[in-house]
Design an enzyme around this catalytic site. Structure first.
Site: not given
Ligand code: NAD
Length: 343
Positions: A247, A271, A276, A308
């Site tokens: 994000r 990305d 955005e 994105h």
């Molecule tokens: P997920 O919920 O499986 O994993 C997120 C992890 O972040 C968890 O293990 C959590 O404990 C950890 N976390 C929370 N607070 C934290 C901190 N302060 N420091 C470090 N780690 C911390 O999520 P995911 O499916 O792996 O997705 C990760 C992120 O990717 C999502 O939150 C979303 O914003 C982003 N995303 C982006 C796209 C894109 O198209 N660019 C697509 C899907 C997801």
């Protein structure tokens, strides 16, 4: 709200789907059709100005840059809103506490394709490292010079993964496959998952100070807002590569620019961008860019920006559509759900 087709085939449940593109409709329409739901597809982004378009719908379906503030939720609650279907994993764009207070249930698509995002993140690493963005343009102009295209072996480099959820683990696994030394940080560690991938948990400070490549995979929360800022960049190795596919708000973009100008940061792949909303997913190529921060970022030869796009694979779009339709069925039927978003 019931889902069924009446004798004449008319559907009774109604969903307004915001921020749709052609590729969304192609995948969502058949899934909503299967469950007999009447759908209104809107290209419009949902925000303070457009919220009235959602009035009267018992369910709305939104994407990453649609914004549901407490005030908007209150307004929509009065006109009968019961369910919000997020077509994404992140939910920082919805005031979840307000939704809960108002009895509006919010469901998301927790994992449509973590592979899509992890593979894209590594794609950005390779593009920046081996300067593929420059090589592609050069060769098309008949310039076969290799000057300035020197990269580095991924093998043996330290990659720091921040956030070891689904995408972080997969990104780590791909990097481990290159022979990188993969380290990671997460306040809620998953030791078994990390061990399987070959990643080692270390303190955030150490990760920042020792990684050659830092890839962000944590959600945007008040705790993680601008976690990449003057102080954390200062602590990084010189010439570090920073990859953000999570994000935009995780990174203080103005600070990033300062450190790109000074030469401290080697490369940036992003990305997602903190401003955005309103810019991404649209073709503004005929307009004068109004965002000075983005304009400056686009001038750096060592920065690659994508709009994105990391999620955008056929598999992900199919999973988003089927999970979203199933979420609606479960919400209406009051089924137990793992995809509910709670405060
Ligand atoms: P997920 O919920 O499986 O994993 C997120 C992890 O972040 C968890 O293990 C959590 O404990 C950890 N976390 C929370 N607070 C934290 C901190 N302060 N420091 C470090 N780690 C911390 O999520 P995911 O499916 O792996 O997705 C990760 C992120 O990717 C999502 O939150 C979303 O914003 C982003 N995303 C982006 C796209 C894109 O198209 N660019 C697509 C899907 C997801």
């Amino acid at each position: 709200m019931h889902i069924h087709k009446s004798k004449d085939g008319e559907r009774t449940a109604e969903v307004a789907v915001f921020s749709v593109k052609k590729y969304d409709i192609e995948h969502l329409e058949p899934e909503f059709d299967k469950i007999g739901v009447k759908v209104t597809f809107l290209q419009t982004q949902l925000n303070d100005e457009t919220v009235s378009l959602a009035e009267g719908y018992p369910a709305i379906c939104i994407f990453v840059n649609d914004n549901l503030t407490a005030a908007n939720l209150e307004l929509l609650k009065k006109s009968g809103l019961r369910f919000v279907l997020l077509r994404c994993a992140g939910f920082n764009n919805v005031d979840i506490a307000a939704a809960h207070r108002l009895g509006i249930r919010v469901a998301r698509v927790p994992a449509y394709s973590p592979y899509a995002v992890a593979e894209f993140a590594v794609g950005l690493m390779l593009m920046l490292n081996r300067k593929l963005h420059k090589a592609y343009a050069r060769v098309r102009e008949g310039n076969f010079s290799l000057e300035g295209l020197t990269g580095f072996d991924m093998y043996g480099k330290r990659v720091g993964i921040i956030g070891t959820g689904k995408i972080g683990l997969l990104t780590g696994r791909i990097c481990a496959g290159f022979g990188c030394e993969v380290v990671c940080y997460d306040p809620y560690p998953n030791p078994a998952g990390a061990a399987e991938v070959g990643m080692k948990y270390i303190a955030l400070d150490e990760l920042l100070a020792t990684s050659d490549i830092i890839s962000l995979h944590c959600p945007l929360t008040p705790d993680t807002f601008h976690m990449i800022n003057d102080e954390s960049i200062d602590a990084m190795k010189d010439n570090v590569m920073i990859i953000n596919t999570s994000r935009g708000g995780l990174v203080d973009t103005v600070a990033l620019i300062r450190y790109l100008k000074s030469g401290k940061i080697g490369q940036v792949g992003m990305d997602v961008y903190e401003n955005e909303s309103g810019m991404y997913f649209e073709d503004s190529s005929d307009d004068v860019m109004q965002d000075d921060t983005m304009s400056r970022l686009l001038t750096f030869p060592n920065v690659c920006i994508t709009g994105h796009q990391a999620f955008l694979t056929r598999e992900a779009l199919m999973n988003i559509a089927s999970t979203t339709a199933q979420n609606l069925v479960d919400l209406i039927q009051g089924n137990d759900m793992k995809t509910l978003v709670l405060p």
